[in-house]
Each structure stands twice: as structure tokens, then as C-alpha cells.
Design a protein around this motif. Structure first.
Motif, PDB file in Angstrom:
ATOM      1  N   LEU A  98       0.813  -1.216   0.000  1.00  0.00           N
ATOM      2  CA  LEU A  98       0.000   0.000   0.000  1.00  0.00           C
ATOM      3  C   LEU A  98       0.851   1.272   0.000  1.00  0.00           C
ATOM      4  N   LYS A  99       2.139   1.114   0.207  1.00  0.00           N
ATOM      5  CA  LYS A  99       3.099   2.236   0.195  1.00  0.00           C
ATOM      6  C   LYS A  99       2.797   3.280   1.263  1.00  0.00           C
ATOM      7  N   LEU A 100       2.351   2.817   2.433  1.00  0.00           N
ATOM      8  CA  LEU A 100       2.109   3.709   3.562  1.00  0.00           C
ATOM      9  C   LEU A 100       3.396   3.856   4.362  1.00  0.00           C
ATOM     10  N   LEU A 101       3.571   5.001   4.954  1.00  0.00           N
ATOM     11  CA  LEU A 101       4.683   5.217   5.875  1.00  0.00           C
ATOM     12  C   LEU A 101       4.339   4.550   7.200  1.00  0.00           C
ATOM     13  N   PRO A 102       5.337   4.197   8.020  1.00  0.00           N
ATOM     14  CA  PRO A 102       5.038   3.618   9.326  1.00  0.00           C
ATOM     15  C   PRO A 102       4.080   4.510  10.120  1.00  0.00           C
ATOM     16  N   GLY A 103       2.998   3.930  10.602  1.00  0.00           N
ATOM     17  CA  GLY A 103       2.013   4.659  11.388  1.00  0.00           C
ATOM     18  C   GLY A 103       0.980   5.413  10.575  1.00  0.00           C
ATOM     19  N   GLN A 104       1.183   5.526   9.283  1.00  0.00           N
ATOM     20  CA  GLN A 104       0.237   6.259   8.444  1.00  0.00           C
ATOM     21  C   GLN A 104      -1.077   5.491   8.341  1.00  0.00           C
ATOM     22  N   MET A 105      -2.194   6.218   8.403  1.00  0.00           N
ATOM     23  CA  MET A 105      -3.513   5.613   8.306  1.00  0.00           C
ATOM     24  C   MET A 105      -4.097   5.803   6.922  1.00  0.00           C
ATOM     25  N   ALA A 106      -4.984   4.893   6.555  1.00  0.00           N
ATOM     26  CA  ALA A 106      -5.661   4.981   5.262  1.00  0.00           C
ATOM     27  C   ALA A 106      -6.994   4.256   5.361  1.00  0.00           C
ATOM     28  N   VAL A 107      -7.895   4.621   4.497  1.00  0.00           N
ATOM     29  CA  VAL A 107      -9.161   3.911   4.348  1.00  0.00           C
ATOM     30  C   VAL A 107      -9.161   3.341   2.933  1.00  0.00           C
ATOM     31  N   ILE A 108      -9.392   2.061   2.857  1.00  0.00           N
ATOM     32  CA  ILE A 108      -9.442   1.393   1.557  1.00  0.00           C
ATOM     33  C   ILE A 108     -10.858   0.883   1.366  1.00  0.00           C
ATOM     34  N   SER A 109     -11.418   1.181   0.230  1.00  0.00           N
ATOM     35  CA  SER A 109     -12.803   0.800  -0.037  1.00  0.00           C
ATOM     36  C   SER A 109     -12.880   0.037  -1.352  1.00  0.00           C
ATOM     37  N   ASN A 110     -13.708  -0.982  -1.337  1.00  0.00           N
ATOM     38  CA  ASN A 110     -13.964  -1.745  -2.545  1.00  0.00           C
ATOM     39  C   ASN A 110     -15.468  -1.927  -2.642  1.00  0.00           C
TER      40      ASN A 110
END
Length: 112
Positions: A98-110
Motif C-alpha cells: 500500500l506504500k504507507l509510511l510507518p504509522g500512516q492511516m488509510a481507508v481502503i474501499s472496494n
């Protein structure tokens, strides 16, 4: 709000993964694996409170936060045997795929 909604959690910690700093993450995973939807929702709501995190950091055992109706024995067994490897795998997926930085949050929707 819908019975057709599914929720999943991936852990992407910013600090070194250890037993003492993963209590909530392990509790969430154990609850997902052992509880029915209504108990899971209530338990996750309780775990998301700041006072719960502070209490766990102060040494309170996770079993203090179990709710009536939960399958306590199954939850405890899964919580106590859930290794840190699954959280490390989540972290690796978040950062490598997902190429997130450590601790970075994201919402993934399908969604449909």
C-alpha cells in the motif's frame, strides 16, 4: 449502518512491535476471529476509547474489558496465542504493497 457492510483492520504501527504495545491490536484481531458481529461491534467501540488505551498502558488486563455475551474463553485463548507475526505481516503489507509510511492511516474501499 448496513448489514451489507464489511470492515477489516490492518495494523501499521510506527514503533517496534512488542507484546506490551500491541494489546489493543491483538485484542481487535482476536475479537474478529472469535466473536459474533454484535459482540464484535460493542467490543470494538469499547476498545476505541482513550480511557481504555490508558488503562491498558497502566497494566490493566484485556479481560477486564470483555463484555457480557462474549465468548470469553475462546477470546482469551486466541488473544494469548496470537503471535506478533500477524501484526508484522500487516505492517509489511501496509508499507510494501500500500506504500504507507510507518504509522500512516488509510481507508481502503472496494464498494459496488
Amino acid at each position: 449502518t448496513s448489514s451489507h457492510t464489511r470492515v477489516g483492520i490492518l495494523n501499521n504501527p510506527s514503533s517496534k512491535i512488542k507484546e506490551d504495545n500491541t494489546a489493543i491490536a491483538r485484542a481487535i484481531l482476536a475479537a474478529f476471529l472469535t466473536q459474533n458481529n454484535s459482540n464484535l461491534k460493542s467490543f470494538l467501540s469499547k476498545l476505541s476509547k482513550e480511557e481504555t488505551a490508558k488503562s491498558l498502558a497502566a497494566g490493566t488486563k484485556i479481560t477486564k474489558f470483555l463484555l457480557p455475551g462474549m465468548d470469553d474463553a475462546t477470546f482469551e485463548k486466541k488473544y494469548n496465542t496470537l503471535g506478533l507475526d500477524v501484526i508484522k505481516t500487516h505492517q509489511m503489507f501496509c508499507q510494501e504493497v500500500l506504500k504507507l509510511l510507518p504509522g500512516q492511516m488509510a481507508v481502503i474501499s472496494n464498494g459496488r
